[in-house]
Design a protein around this motif. Structure first.
Motif, PDB file in Angstrom:
ATOM      1  N   ASP A  47       0.861  -1.184   0.000  1.00  0.00           N
ATOM      2  CA  ASP A  47       0.000   0.000   0.000  1.00  0.00           C
ATOM      3  C   ASP A  47       0.897   1.233   0.000  1.00  0.00           C
ATOM      4  OD1 ASP A  47      -2.229   1.533  -0.025  1.00  0.00           O
ATOM      5  OD2 ASP A  47      -2.889   1.078   2.001  1.00  0.00           O
ATOM      6  N   VAL A  48       0.279   2.392  -0.163  1.00  0.00           N
ATOM      7  CA  VAL A  48       0.973   3.685  -0.115  1.00  0.00           C
ATOM      8  C   VAL A  48       0.367   4.495   1.011  1.00  0.00           C
ATOM      9  CG1 VAL A  48       1.517   5.818  -1.337  1.00  0.00           C
ATOM     10  CG2 VAL A  48       1.519   3.645  -2.571  1.00  0.00           C
ATOM     11  N   VAL A  49       1.214   5.015   1.917  1.00  0.00           N
ATOM     12  CA  VAL A  49       0.769   5.825   3.043  1.00  0.00           C
ATOM     13  C   VAL A  49       1.409   7.201   2.922  1.00  0.00           C
ATOM     14  CG1 VAL A  49       2.641   4.987   4.522  1.00  0.00           C
ATOM     15  CG2 VAL A  49       0.590   5.942   5.560  1.00  0.00           C
ATOM     16  N   GLY A  50       0.667   8.232   3.294  1.00  0.00           N
ATOM     17  CA  GLY A  50       1.169   9.606   3.199  1.00  0.00           C
ATOM     18  C   GLY A  50       1.362  10.234   4.566  1.00  0.00           C
ATOM     19  N   GLY A  51       1.568  11.560   4.540  1.00  0.00           N
ATOM     20  CA  GLY A  51       1.681  12.297   5.788  1.00  0.00           C
ATOM     21  C   GLY A  51       3.066  12.335   6.383  1.00  0.00           C
ATOM     22  N   ILE A  52       4.131  12.152   5.586  1.00  0.00           N
ATOM     23  CA  ILE A  52       5.504  12.224   6.081  1.00  0.00           C
ATOM     24  C   ILE A  52       6.028  13.608   5.763  1.00  0.00           C
ATOM     25  CG2 ILE A  52       7.794  11.183   5.978  1.00  0.00           C
ATOM     26  CD1 ILE A  52       6.413   8.641   4.923  1.00  0.00           C
ATOM     27  N   GLY A  53       6.218  14.432   6.789  1.00  0.00           N
ATOM     28  CA  GLY A  53       6.514  15.848   6.586  1.00  0.00           C
ATOM     29  C   GLY A  53       7.992  16.175   6.629  1.00  0.00           C
ATOM     30  N   LEU A  54       8.377  17.159   5.796  1.00  0.00           N
ATOM     31  CA  LEU A  54       9.714  17.731   5.832  1.00  0.00           C
ATOM     32  C   LEU A  54       9.641  19.143   6.405  1.00  0.00           C
ATOM     33  CD1 LEU A  54      11.121  16.625   2.348  1.00  0.00           C
ATOM     34  CD2 LEU A  54      11.199  15.404   4.525  1.00  0.00           C
ATOM     35  N   ARG A  55      10.791  19.665   6.833  1.00  0.00           N
ATOM     36  CA  ARG A  55      10.823  20.982   7.460  1.00  0.00           C
ATOM     37  C   ARG A  55      10.498  22.109   6.494  1.00  0.00           C
ATOM     38  NH1 ARG A  55      16.448  20.088  10.901  1.00  0.00           N
ATOM     39  NH2 ARG A  55      15.626  18.416  12.268  1.00  0.00           N
TER      40      ARG A  55
END
Length: 392
Positions: free
Chosen positions: A143-151
């Motif tokens: 699956d593909v999961v999102g919500g990984i944030g960069l500065r």
């Protein structure tokens, strides 16, 4: 009429024996108690008077299996440092330090400290059974999961995959966008590293399948599965529980790595993710595996290897689509590769004297190259045609 207290009623029974001289058997029968109980009331009255006849606590003076204070302190400290750990994980970690206790004891210690909500505890049904495959490399869930944030405000996504039997993470690759080529590159890397599974289960995302397009098409993910003999399974629409193991993996990933974390760059995020996956696979015990690690369950003697595609990016390679009648046109030649191949992509190697027709890793035909250019109609040597006048 005033109602007598329990102590007063017991006092009257004691007086019936002491003052009235009635027998123990007679008084016990009149008050509907046993002779042993009446003897106990007499002894308590002799020791403490009327106050000693009041109700006492039934708590035992000593409990051999009661949790020691130092163990309870260790339990509460583990729960404070790791809020997601439950009684089973805490008991497992304490056993590493040669401290023995029970899950029920840990649960009661957490209850006393108000660290567990008893109303949120759900008991499994007696006929409950976990659905899983019987051996590793039989099925992967992806699956593909999102919500990984960069500065800098950028949000990344992650292609994830776990083995259904062992919960071993076979793929965790960060993506700038959910693109077909990026997803398939992650899939190919996982197949090269761990081998080829028998089946892959995904949702109905467009990067995974084109079966629901109008008209249906074969996307690159489907093609990789087909060429490597992988059966691509799809979930029913709006049924996320079908891929429950990968969804549970996402929950663990968010809780232990992603929640509240902003990474400096994609490279830093990928490095942190790789380190976490190594710990998850090699060191972290899994409750559904009886506290074994996924790596201990993920053991395959001879996994199938990925069928590598030949390098077809040079100028001598051209790509064509097989026509509805099974014909491929290249170098001004029409070559039949079979009507059953209609609509598929065909890679053609254009050599100096031969043409080779490939679909995937299968060489379909090798034919002689007949010409190097188009055939033009030649005019007569006399130049332009002239009209002749006829005479009668």
């Amino acid at each position: 009429m005033r109602e007598m207290s329990v102590a007063e009623q017991r006092y009257k029974a004691v007086l019936a024996v002491i003052s009235d001289g009635r027998t123990i058997t007679e008084v016990a029968s009149a008050w509907s108690v046993s002779r042993q109980t009446l003897h106990e009331w007499l002894a308590r009255y002799e020791q403490g008077g009327l106050e000693a006849l009041a109700d006492r606590s039934h708590r035992p003076d000593a409990c051999p299996h009661q949790m020691r204070p130092d163990v309870e302190v260790a339990v509460l400290e583990m729960r404070r440092v790791h809020p997601g750990w439950g009684p089973r994980r805490i008991v497992f970690e304490l056993a590493k330090k040669s401290t023995t206790t029970s899950e029920s004891g840990v649960y009661r210690a957490l209850r006393r400290a108000n660290l567990i909500d008893p109303t949120a505890r759900r008991r499994r049904r007696e006929n409950w059974k976990r659905w899983e495959r019987g051996r590793p490399m039989e099925l992967w869930q992806m699956d593909v999961v999102g919500g990984i944030g960069l500065r800098d405000g950028t949000t990344l996504k992650c292609l994830t995959g776990v083995d259904d039997h062992s919960r071993f993470c076979v793929c965790a690759v960060l993506l700038v966008k959910e693109r077909t080529q990026l997803v398939c590159d992650g899939l190919t890397a996982a197949l090269r590293t761990h081998g080829v599974p028998e089946q892959i289960l995904t949702d109905n995302g467009k990067v995974f399948t084109g079966r629901f397009n109008h008209p249906p098409t074969e996307v690159l993910f489907d093609r990789i599965c087909r060429e490597n003999g992988i059966e691509h399974l799809l979930t029913k629409p709006r049924s996320p529980t079908t891929t429950g193991k990968i969804e549970r993996f996402h929950r663990t990933l968010r809780a232990e790595l992603l929640t509240g974390t902003l990474f400096a760059s994609q490279q830093a995020a990928q490095q942190a993710l790789d380190e976490w996956v190594t710990t998850y696979n090699q060191d972290r015990p899994h409750q559904s595996l009886d506290m074994a690690t996924p790596a201990e369950k993920f053991a395959v003697a001879t996994p199938r290897t990925l069928r590598e595609q030949p390098d077809r990016d040079g100028p001598e390679w051209v790509a064509r689509k097989v026509s509805t009648v099974g014909v491929v046109c290249v170098s001004w030649q029409q070559v039949s590769v079979g009507r059953h191949r209609a609509g598929e992509r065909c890679d053609v190697h254009v050599g100096p004297e031969t043409l080779q027709f490939w679909i995937g890793n299968e060489l379909l035909r090798t034919v002689r190259r007949e010409s190097t250019g188009p055939v033009r109609n030649k005019r007569p040597l006399g130049g332009a045609l002239t009209k002749h006048r006829t005479t009668n």
